[in-house]
Write an enzyme that holds these catalytic residues in place. Structure first.
Site, PDB file in Angstrom:
ATOM      1  CG  HIS A  92       1.750   0.990  -2.039  1.00 19.22           C
ATOM      2  ND1 HIS A  92       1.562   1.586  -3.269  1.00 19.22           N
ATOM      3  CD2 HIS A  92       3.039   0.564  -2.034  1.00 19.22           C
ATOM      4  CE1 HIS A  92       2.693   1.506  -3.965  1.00 19.22           C
ATOM      5  NE2 HIS A  92       3.591   0.891  -3.239  1.00 19.22           N
TER       6      HIS A  92
ATOM      7  CG  HIS B 299       7.990   3.656  -3.821  1.00 18.40           C
ATOM      8  ND1 HIS B 299       6.665   3.976  -3.603  1.00 18.40           N
ATOM      9  CD2 HIS B 299       8.006   2.349  -4.188  1.00 18.40           C
ATOM     10  CE1 HIS B 299       5.916   2.914  -3.850  1.00 18.40           C
ATOM     11  NE2 HIS B 299       6.711   1.920  -4.210  1.00 18.40           N
TER      12      HIS B 299
ATOM     13  CG  ASP C  65       7.851  -0.893  -1.944  1.00 18.29           C
ATOM     14  OD1 ASP C  65       6.648  -0.587  -1.819  1.00 18.29           O
ATOM     15  OD2 ASP C  65       8.437  -0.897  -3.052  1.00 18.29           O
TER      16      ASP C  65
ATOM     17  CG  HIS D 112       8.537  -5.906  -3.062  1.00 23.76           C
ATOM     18  ND1 HIS D 112       7.946  -5.312  -1.964  1.00 23.76           N
ATOM     19  CD2 HIS D 112       8.134  -5.190  -4.141  1.00 23.76           C
ATOM     20  CE1 HIS D 112       7.219  -4.280  -2.364  1.00 23.76           C
ATOM     21  NE2 HIS D 112       7.321  -4.186  -3.681  1.00 23.76           N
TER      22      HIS D 112
END
Length: 302
Positions: free
Chosen positions: A96, A255, A259, A282
């Protein structure tokens, strides 16, 4: 609801224009609990000289300090976060802050931390953006080099797919499909304004009962896994609802895009290209970065 965060116009040069490297005009400090360790961390983010990049300086329990650059080659696989390790020293949940620094055109900064995990705050990047904008930005004498994608690079894992292809600026199209929520999409250019207003407020998310089960597992196994997860630090889903409501429409896919931006920042340069992401996370984000950097014919430094 988050307060409105103003973005200075000088952070947003026209697409294709050249700019200088930049750092913070002043240092700032923040503190909070980590998503996985649940421990409290104190962070100080300070200006750094040109060509320094983003470097994490961790103070260890024995008083030593160790520097871990925010670069893809130091990335280590850890559950549900982006982690970096150098010479045995781990820093986790950096995505973040990395996304916020990159989106707000901060190229050089020193991030000092007294624990292994950065604070999660409310699960969004808005607290980092607010701190960066309050500190201010100053340009430096050196030119900023942009990594410009010149041919398509793609990775996939079943229904999870991620692709980057040539295109001006940074454009991301994201897609997820969740039980009870259905298809969720977002697409747009990533600019300081769009990041602060449309992407940064989106929180980490997950199914409430799975998250709480994971937290119990981490506690019982004495592992740093979701020990700081709660409705105060993530958007937790119960069937077709979010505890406390959505911050922004389509919050889960936004979101995932947050990422992607944070993980892509580990390239070490601003990236120009068009990203298409479906059900990414991720692991796939870092697979794309590794594939891109392993193919010098797929990019150029402009």
């Amino acid at each position: 609801m988050h307060p409105t965060v103003a973005v200075p116009a000088e952070i947003s040069p026209p697409i294709g224009s050249r700019r200088s490297q930049a750092t913070l005009a002043a240092a700032f400090a923040r503190a909070g609990r980590g998503l996985h360790t649940g421990g409290r961390a104190h962070v100080r983010v300070s200006p750094a000289p040109a060509d320094h990049g983003i470097v994490f300086r961790r103070r260890l329990e024995d008083g030593r300090v160790a520097d871990v650059p925010g670069l893809w080659r130091y990335r280590e696989s850890q559950p549900l976060c982006t982690a970096l390790r150098r010479d045995g020293v781990l820093v986790r949940t950096v995505e973040h802050l990395m996304a916020s620094l990159r989106a707000l055109a901060i190229d050089n900064a020193l991030v000092e931390i007294d624990a292994e995990e950065l604070p999660i705050f409310d699960g969004s990047a808005t607290p980092w953006c607010a701190a960066i904008l309050a500190a201010g930005r100053v340009e430096q004498a050196a030119a900023c080099r942009t990594l410009r994608v010149t041919r398509t690079v793609a990775v996939c894992d079943g229904r999870r797919t991620l692709r980057i292809e040539p295109g001006p600026g940074l454009h991301v199209a994201g897609h997820v499909e969740l039980s009870y929520f259905g298809r969720i999409d977002w697409a747009g250019a990533i600019t300081p304004e769009s990041f602060v207003g449309e992407i940064a407020p989106a929180r980490s998310f997950g199914r409430f009962f799975r998250a709480m089960a994971g937290r119990v597992y981490g506690f019982a196994a004495r592992k740093p896994f979701l020990q700081g997860c709660s409705p105060h630090s993530a958007a937790l889903l119960v069937r077709g609802h979010v505890i406390g409501g959505l911050r922004v429409p389509g919050e889960p896919v936004r979101h995932r895009i947050l990422d992607v931006i944070g993980d892509l920042a580990l390239v070490g340069h601003p990236v120009e290209g068009r990203i298409t992401a479906a059900h990414t996370g991720h692991e796939l984000n870092h697979a794309l970065v590794a594939a891109l950097m392993a193919d010098p014919a797929a990019w150029e430094l402009a």
